[in-house]
Design a protein around this motif. Sequence first.
Motif, mmCIF file in Angstrom:
data_model
loop_
_atom_site.group_PDB
_atom_site.id
_atom_site.type_symbol
_atom_site.label_atom_id
_atom_site.label_comp_id
_atom_site.label_asym_id
_atom_site.label_seq_id
_atom_site.Cartn_x
_atom_site.Cartn_y
_atom_site.Cartn_z
ATOM 1 N N MET A 1 -6.892 13.519 -11.352
ATOM 2 C CA MET A 1 -5.541 12.989 -11.162
ATOM 3 C C MET A 1 -4.670 13.940 -10.334
ATOM 4 N N GLU A 2 -4.951 15.230 -10.435
ATOM 5 C CA GLU A 2 -4.165 16.224 -9.706
ATOM 6 C C GLU A 2 -4.248 15.996 -8.197
ATOM 7 N N LYS A 3 -5.465 15.692 -7.706
ATOM 8 C CA LYS A 3 -5.631 15.446 -6.268
ATOM 9 C C LYS A 3 -4.896 14.182 -5.838
ATOM 10 N N ILE A 4 -4.921 13.176 -6.690
ATOM 11 C CA ILE A 4 -4.221 11.924 -6.384
ATOM 12 C C ILE A 4 -2.719 12.166 -6.312
ATOM 13 N N LEU A 5 -2.189 12.978 -7.212
ATOM 14 C CA LEU A 5 -0.765 13.295 -7.198
ATOM 15 C C LEU A 5 -0.395 14.083 -5.948
ATOM 16 N N GLU A 6 -1.293 14.926 -5.478
ATOM 17 C CA GLU A 6 -1.054 15.662 -4.232
ATOM 18 C C GLU A 6 -0.970 14.689 -3.052
ATOM 19 N N LYS A 7 -1.877 13.696 -3.041
ATOM 20 C CA LYS A 7 -1.839 12.679 -1.990
ATOM 21 C C LYS A 7 -0.541 11.886 -2.051
ATOM 22 N N ALA A 8 -0.097 11.580 -3.256
ATOM 23 C CA ALA A 8 1.106 10.761 -3.442
ATOM 24 C C ALA A 8 2.344 11.435 -2.860
ATOM 25 N N GLN A 9 2.366 12.759 -2.813
ATOM 26 C CA GLN A 9 3.523 13.474 -2.277
ATOM 27 C C GLN A 9 3.682 13.265 -0.773
ATOM 28 N N LYS A 10 2.622 12.821 -0.115
ATOM 29 C CA LYS A 10 2.667 12.635 1.345
ATOM 30 C C LYS A 10 3.075 11.215 1.748
ATOM 31 N N ILE A 11 3.265 10.324 0.779
ATOM 32 C CA ILE A 11 3.494 8.911 1.085
ATOM 33 C C ILE A 11 4.896 8.665 1.637
ATOM 34 N N LYS A 12 4.936 7.977 2.784
ATOM 35 C CA LYS A 12 6.203 7.629 3.425
ATOM 36 C C LYS A 12 6.367 6.120 3.612
ATOM 37 N N ILE A 13 5.277 5.369 3.451
ATOM 38 C CA ILE A 13 5.349 3.921 3.558
ATOM 39 C C ILE A 13 4.311 3.300 2.611
ATOM 40 N N ILE A 14 4.693 2.196 1.980
ATOM 41 C CA ILE A 14 3.802 1.517 1.038
ATOM 42 C C ILE A 14 3.680 0.052 1.428
ATOM 43 N N PHE A 15 2.439 -0.417 1.530
ATOM 44 C CA PHE A 15 2.162 -1.819 1.841
ATOM 45 C C PHE A 15 1.689 -2.547 0.589
ATOM 46 N N PHE A 16 2.192 -3.763 0.422
ATOM 47 C CA PHE A 16 1.870 -4.572 -0.755
ATOM 48 C C PHE A 16 1.233 -5.898 -0.342
ATOM 49 N N ASP A 17 0.127 -6.240 -0.958
ATOM 50 C CA ASP A 17 -0.409 -7.590 -0.874
ATOM 51 C C ASP A 17 0.531 -8.492 -1.678
ATOM 52 N N ILE A 18 0.461 -9.815 -1.433
ATOM 53 C CA ILE A 18 1.312 -10.738 -2.180
ATOM 54 C C ILE A 18 0.582 -11.312 -3.393
ATOM 55 N N ASP A 19 -0.494 -12.062 -3.138
ATOM 56 C CA ASP A 19 -1.138 -12.838 -4.201
ATOM 57 C C ASP A 19 -1.869 -11.963 -5.209
ATOM 58 N N ASP A 20 -1.476 -12.111 -6.462
ATOM 59 C CA ASP A 20 -2.040 -11.361 -7.586
ATOM 60 C C ASP A 20 -1.819 -9.861 -7.451
ATOM 61 N N THR A 21 -0.815 -9.514 -6.649
ATOM 62 C CA THR A 21 -0.394 -8.122 -6.524
ATOM 63 C C THR A 21 1.123 -8.035 -6.745
ATOM 64 N N LEU A 22 1.904 -8.631 -5.839
ATOM 65 C CA LEU A 22 3.343 -8.734 -6.070
ATOM 66 C C LEU A 22 3.667 -9.879 -7.026
ATOM 67 N N ARG A 23 2.910 -10.954 -6.902
ATOM 68 C CA ARG A 23 3.172 -12.144 -7.723
ATOM 69 C C ARG A 23 1.852 -12.822 -8.080
ATOM 70 N N VAL A 24 1.857 -13.618 -9.127
ATOM 71 C CA VAL A 24 0.655 -14.334 -9.540
ATOM 72 C C VAL A 24 0.479 -15.546 -8.625
ATOM 73 N N LYS A 25 -0.691 -15.649 -8.001
ATOM 74 C CA LYS A 25 -0.896 -16.706 -7.008
ATOM 75 C C LYS A 25 -0.748 -18.097 -7.600
ATOM 76 N N ASP A 26 -1.376 -18.356 -8.725
ATOM 77 C CA ASP A 26 -1.416 -19.722 -9.257
ATOM 78 C C ASP A 26 -0.096 -20.182 -9.857
ATOM 79 N N SER A 27 0.645 -19.286 -10.479
ATOM 80 C CA SER A 27 1.900 -19.677 -11.139
ATOM 81 C C SER A 27 3.144 -19.320 -10.347
#
Length: 268
Positions: A1-27
Amino acid sequence: MEKILEKAQKIKIIFFDIDDTLRVKDSGFMPESINEVFKKLHEKGIMTGIATGRNLFGVVPEVRALKPDYYVAINGAYVENARNQKVLYKNTFSKDLVEEIIAWLRTEQSEYSFVAADSLRVSKWDKIASEAIGPVYAELKENPDYYQTEEIYQMLTISDHDDQLKLPENLADKIRLVRWHPNSSDIVPLEGSKAIGCQQVLQELGLKAENMLNFGDGLNDRELFDFAGLSVAMKVSHPEILEKADYITDSVENDGILKALQALKIID
Protein backbone atom coordinates in the motif's frame (compact mmCIF):
# COMPACT_ATOMS: atom_id res chain seq x y z
CA MET A 1 0.00 0.00 0.00
CA GLU A 2 2.93 2.33 0.67
CA LYS A 3 3.97 2.28 -3.01
CA ILE A 4 0.40 2.96 -4.10
CA LEU A 5 0.21 5.96 -1.76
CA GLU A 6 3.45 7.26 -3.25
CA LYS A 7 1.91 7.00 -6.73
CA ALA A 8 -1.23 8.76 -5.51
CA GLN A 9 0.80 11.84 -4.53
CA LYS A 10 1.66 12.40 -8.21
CA ILE A 11 -1.95 12.46 -9.44
CA LYS A 12 -3.08 15.65 -11.19
CA ILE A 13 -6.01 14.35 -13.25
CA ILE A 14 -8.54 11.56 -12.69
CA PHE A 15 -10.65 9.89 -15.38
CA PHE A 16 -13.92 8.14 -14.55
CA ASP A 17 -15.88 5.57 -16.50
CA ILE A 18 -19.66 6.10 -16.34
CA ASP A 19 -21.46 2.75 -16.33
CA ASP A 20 -21.12 0.79 -13.09
CA THR A 21 -18.42 3.21 -12.01
CA LEU A 22 -19.97 6.67 -11.56
CA ARG A 23 -23.50 5.31 -11.78
CA VAL A 24 -25.29 1.97 -12.00
CA LYS A 25 -25.95 1.22 -15.67
CA ASP A 26 -29.25 -0.63 -15.32
CA SER A 27 -30.95 1.61 -12.74
CA GLY A 28 -29.22 4.94 -13.36
CA PHE A 29 -28.47 5.30 -9.62
CA MET A 30 -25.61 7.67 -8.82
CA PRO A 31 -24.76 8.22 -5.14
CA GLU A 32 -24.67 11.72 -3.68
CA SER A 33 -21.06 11.04 -2.72
CA ILE A 34 -20.06 11.50 -6.39
CA ASN A 35 -20.99 15.19 -6.21
CA GLU A 36 -18.90 15.48 -3.06
CA VAL A 37 -15.95 13.80 -4.80
CA PHE A 38 -15.95 16.17 -7.78
CA LYS A 39 -16.37 19.21 -5.55
CA LYS A 40 -13.39 18.22 -3.39
CA LEU A 41 -11.22 17.38 -6.41
CA HIS A 42 -11.97 20.75 -8.01
CA GLU A 43 -11.15 22.51 -4.73
CA LYS A 44 -7.79 20.73 -4.60
CA GLY A 45 -7.01 21.65 -8.21
CA ILE A 46 -7.13 18.06 -9.43
CA MET A 47 -8.67 17.94 -12.88
CA THR A 48 -11.35 15.43 -13.86
CA GLY A 49 -12.34 13.66 -17.03
CA ILE A 50 -14.97 11.23 -18.23
CA ALA A 51 -13.55 8.23 -20.13
CA THR A 52 -16.46 6.26 -21.53
CA GLY A 53 -17.63 4.02 -24.34
CA ARG A 54 -20.66 6.31 -24.65
CA ASN A 55 -20.77 9.21 -27.09
CA LEU A 56 -21.67 12.74 -25.95
CA PHE A 57 -25.37 12.02 -26.46
CA GLY A 58 -25.03 9.27 -23.86
CA VAL A 59 -23.37 11.46 -21.23
CA VAL A 60 -26.42 11.88 -19.00
CA PRO A 61 -27.33 15.23 -17.37
CA GLU A 62 -26.24 14.24 -13.87
CA VAL A 63 -22.74 13.43 -15.18
CA ARG A 64 -22.54 16.69 -17.15
CA ALA A 65 -23.60 18.51 -13.96
CA LEU A 66 -20.38 17.31 -12.31
CA LYS A 67 -18.57 19.74 -14.66
CA PRO A 68 -15.66 17.50 -15.68
CA ASP A 69 -12.76 19.18 -17.45
CA TYR A 70 -12.54 16.67 -20.33
CA TYR A 71 -14.62 14.12 -22.20
CA VAL A 72 -12.86 11.07 -23.66
CA ALA A 73 -15.84 9.53 -25.41
CA ILE A 74 -16.58 6.63 -27.76
CA ASN A 75 -13.71 4.57 -26.34
CA GLY A 76 -11.16 7.29 -27.06
CA ALA A 77 -12.27 8.09 -30.61
CA TYR A 78 -13.57 11.54 -29.66
CA VAL A 79 -11.87 13.86 -27.15
CA GLU A 80 -13.17 17.26 -26.10
CA ASN A 81 -12.08 19.95 -23.68
CA ALA A 82 -15.35 20.38 -21.77
CA ARG A 83 -14.42 23.86 -20.58
CA ASN A 84 -14.29 25.41 -24.06
CA GLN A 85 -15.79 22.63 -26.24
CA LYS A 86 -12.54 22.40 -28.23
CA VAL A 87 -12.19 19.05 -30.02
CA LEU A 88 -8.72 17.71 -29.25
CA TYR A 89 -8.92 14.47 -31.22
CA LYS A 90 -11.22 12.44 -33.39
CA ASN A 91 -10.80 9.13 -35.17
CA THR A 92 -13.57 8.26 -37.62
CA PHE A 93 -14.34 5.24 -39.79
CA SER A 94 -14.11 5.71 -43.55
CA LYS A 95 -17.25 5.01 -45.56
CA ASP A 96 -15.48 2.12 -47.26
CA LEU A 97 -14.69 0.54 -43.90
CA VAL A 98 -18.28 1.01 -42.69
CA GLU A 99 -19.58 -0.71 -45.82
CA GLU A 100 -17.19 -3.63 -45.30
CA ILE A 101 -18.43 -3.98 -41.72
CA ILE A 102 -22.07 -3.84 -42.77
CA ALA A 103 -21.52 -6.47 -45.46
CA TRP A 104 -19.91 -8.78 -42.90
CA LEU A 105 -22.63 -8.28 -40.30
CA ARG A 106 -25.34 -9.01 -42.84
CA THR A 107 -23.73 -12.34 -43.64
CA GLU A 108 -23.70 -13.03 -39.88
CA GLN A 109 -27.37 -12.04 -39.56
CA SER A 110 -26.42 -9.36 -37.03
CA GLU A 111 -28.00 -5.93 -36.76
CA TYR A 112 -25.82 -2.93 -35.98
CA SER A 113 -25.68 0.59 -34.60
CA PHE A 114 -23.80 3.65 -35.78
CA VAL A 115 -22.14 5.89 -33.19
CA ALA A 116 -21.63 9.52 -34.22
CA ALA A 117 -20.21 12.20 -31.93
CA ASP A 118 -23.56 13.22 -30.46
CA SER A 119 -26.11 10.84 -31.96
CA LEU A 120 -26.78 7.16 -32.71
CA ARG A 121 -28.89 5.14 -35.10
CA VAL A 122 -29.65 1.44 -35.42
CA SER A 123 -30.28 -0.73 -38.44
CA LYS A 124 -33.29 -2.20 -36.61
CA TRP A 125 -34.87 -1.54 -33.23
CA ASP A 126 -36.17 -4.76 -31.73
CA LYS A 127 -36.21 -6.65 -28.43
CA ILE A 128 -32.52 -7.60 -28.70
CA ALA A 129 -31.48 -4.00 -29.38
CA SER A 130 -33.71 -2.78 -26.57
CA GLU A 131 -32.17 -5.16 -24.03
CA ALA A 132 -28.61 -4.19 -24.94
CA ILE A 133 -28.78 -0.52 -25.84
CA GLY A 134 -31.99 0.62 -24.15
CA PRO A 135 -30.54 0.98 -20.61
CA VAL A 136 -27.73 3.17 -21.97
CA TYR A 137 -29.33 5.28 -24.71
CA ALA A 138 -33.11 4.55 -24.54
CA GLU A 139 -34.93 3.82 -27.80
CA LEU A 140 -33.02 4.79 -30.95
CA LYS A 141 -34.26 5.70 -34.41
CA GLU A 142 -33.68 3.31 -37.30
CA ASN A 143 -31.46 4.33 -40.21
CA PRO A 144 -29.33 1.59 -41.79
CA ASP A 145 -27.60 4.18 -44.02
CA TYR A 146 -26.77 6.77 -41.38
CA TYR A 147 -23.09 6.69 -42.29
CA GLN A 148 -23.86 8.35 -45.60
CA THR A 149 -24.54 11.69 -43.90
CA GLU A 150 -22.72 11.51 -40.54
CA GLU A 151 -19.15 10.91 -39.35
CA ILE A 152 -19.03 7.49 -37.71
CA TYR A 153 -16.62 6.91 -34.81
CA GLN A 154 -17.70 3.43 -33.77
CA MET A 155 -20.25 0.75 -34.52
CA LEU A 156 -22.00 -1.83 -32.34
CA THR A 157 -23.00 -5.37 -33.16
CA ILE A 158 -26.53 -6.36 -32.10
CA SER A 159 -27.54 -10.02 -32.08
CA ASP A 160 -28.58 -12.95 -29.90
CA HIS A 161 -25.45 -14.82 -31.01
CA ASP A 162 -22.90 -12.06 -30.41
CA ASP A 163 -20.46 -14.39 -28.70
CA GLN A 164 -20.16 -16.38 -31.93
CA LEU A 165 -19.15 -13.47 -34.17
CA LYS A 166 -15.63 -13.65 -35.54
CA LEU A 167 -13.98 -11.04 -37.73
CA PRO A 168 -13.15 -12.10 -41.30
CA GLU A 169 -9.60 -11.71 -42.59
CA ASN A 170 -10.38 -8.52 -44.52
CA LEU A 171 -11.39 -6.78 -41.27
CA ALA A 172 -9.16 -8.41 -38.66
CA ASP A 173 -6.30 -5.99 -39.38
CA LYS A 174 -8.55 -2.90 -39.22
CA ILE A 175 -10.95 -3.32 -36.31
CA ARG A 176 -11.52 -5.34 -33.17
CA LEU A 177 -14.54 -6.38 -31.11
CA VAL A 178 -14.92 -5.50 -27.42
CA ARG A 179 -17.90 -7.21 -25.82
CA TRP A 180 -19.82 -5.16 -23.31
CA HIS A 181 -23.17 -6.99 -23.28
CA PRO A 182 -24.31 -10.55 -24.09
CA ASN A 183 -26.04 -9.15 -27.21
CA SER A 184 -23.56 -6.48 -28.28
CA SER A 185 -19.90 -5.62 -28.88
CA ASP A 186 -18.18 -2.33 -29.60
CA ILE A 187 -16.53 -2.27 -33.02
CA VAL A 188 -13.46 -0.09 -32.56
CA PRO A 189 -10.31 0.68 -34.60
CA LEU A 190 -7.62 -1.94 -34.13
CA GLU A 191 -5.44 0.55 -32.26
CA GLY A 192 -8.29 2.56 -30.77
CA SER A 193 -8.83 2.74 -27.00
CA LYS A 194 -9.63 5.03 -24.11
CA ALA A 195 -5.89 5.14 -23.42
CA ILE A 196 -5.21 6.81 -26.78
CA GLY A 197 -7.89 9.39 -26.05
CA CYS A 198 -6.53 10.12 -22.58
CA GLN A 199 -3.03 10.54 -24.03
CA GLN A 200 -4.37 13.48 -26.08
CA VAL A 201 -5.50 15.17 -22.87
CA LEU A 202 -2.19 14.57 -21.12
CA GLN A 203 -0.37 15.95 -24.14
CA GLU A 204 -2.42 19.17 -24.05
CA LEU A 205 -1.74 19.56 -20.33
CA GLY A 206 1.94 18.64 -20.47
CA LEU A 207 1.38 15.75 -18.07
CA LYS A 208 2.69 12.18 -17.97
CA ALA A 209 0.89 8.88 -17.43
CA GLU A 210 2.17 8.86 -13.85
CA ASN A 211 0.05 11.97 -13.19
CA MET A 212 -3.17 10.19 -14.11
CA LEU A 213 -5.54 7.96 -12.15
CA ASN A 214 -8.53 6.18 -13.64
CA PHE A 215 -11.59 4.36 -12.35
CA GLY A 216 -13.21 1.62 -14.43
CA ASP A 217 -14.80 -1.81 -14.53
CA GLY A 218 -15.09 -3.21 -18.06
CA LEU A 219 -13.00 -4.68 -20.85
CA ASN A 220 -12.98 -1.36 -22.71
CA ASP A 221 -10.88 -0.06 -19.78
CA ARG A 222 -8.19 -2.67 -20.37
CA GLU A 223 -5.68 -0.46 -22.20
CA LEU A 224 -6.31 2.41 -19.79
CA PHE A 225 -5.42 0.19 -16.83
CA ASP A 226 -2.14 -0.66 -18.56
CA PHE A 227 -1.42 3.00 -19.34
CA ALA A 228 -2.39 5.04 -16.28
CA GLY A 229 -0.03 5.69 -13.42
CA LEU A 230 -2.67 4.44 -11.01
CA SER A 231 -5.81 2.39 -11.73
CA VAL A 232 -8.76 1.62 -9.48
CA ALA A 233 -11.27 -1.12 -10.28
CA MET A 234 -14.80 -1.24 -8.97
CA LYS A 235 -15.74 -4.34 -6.97
CA VAL A 236 -18.04 -5.55 -9.79
CA SER A 237 -15.34 -5.29 -12.47
CA HIS A 238 -14.52 -7.91 -15.08
CA PRO A 239 -11.93 -10.39 -13.71
CA GLU A 240 -9.28 -9.15 -16.14
CA ILE A 241 -9.71 -5.59 -14.88
CA LEU A 242 -9.57 -6.72 -11.26
CA GLU A 243 -6.28 -8.43 -12.02
CA LYS A 244 -4.80 -5.30 -13.61
CA ALA A 245 -5.93 -2.89 -10.90
CA ASP A 246 -3.58 -1.22 -8.43
CA TYR A 247 -6.48 -0.91 -6.01
CA ILE A 248 -9.96 -2.47 -5.81
CA THR A 249 -12.77 -0.49 -4.27
CA ASP A 250 -16.40 -1.02 -3.28
CA SER A 251 -19.42 -0.83 -5.59
CA VAL A 252 -21.20 2.30 -6.83
CA GLU A 253 -24.03 1.77 -4.34
CA ASN A 254 -21.53 1.63 -1.47
CA ASP A 255 -19.68 4.84 -2.40
CA GLY A 256 -16.72 3.01 -3.91
CA ILE A 257 -15.15 6.05 -5.56
CA LEU A 258 -15.26 8.19 -2.42
CA LYS A 259 -13.84 5.34 -0.33
CA ALA A 260 -10.97 4.77 -2.77
CA LEU A 261 -9.95 8.42 -2.97
CA GLN A 262 -10.02 8.67 0.81
CA ALA A 263 -7.97 5.48 1.18
CA LEU A 264 -5.46 6.84 -1.33
CA LYS A 265 -5.38 10.12 0.66
CA ILE A 266 -6.26 12.15 -2.42
CA ILE A 267 -9.26 13.72 -0.67
CA ASP A 268 -10.41 13.80 2.94
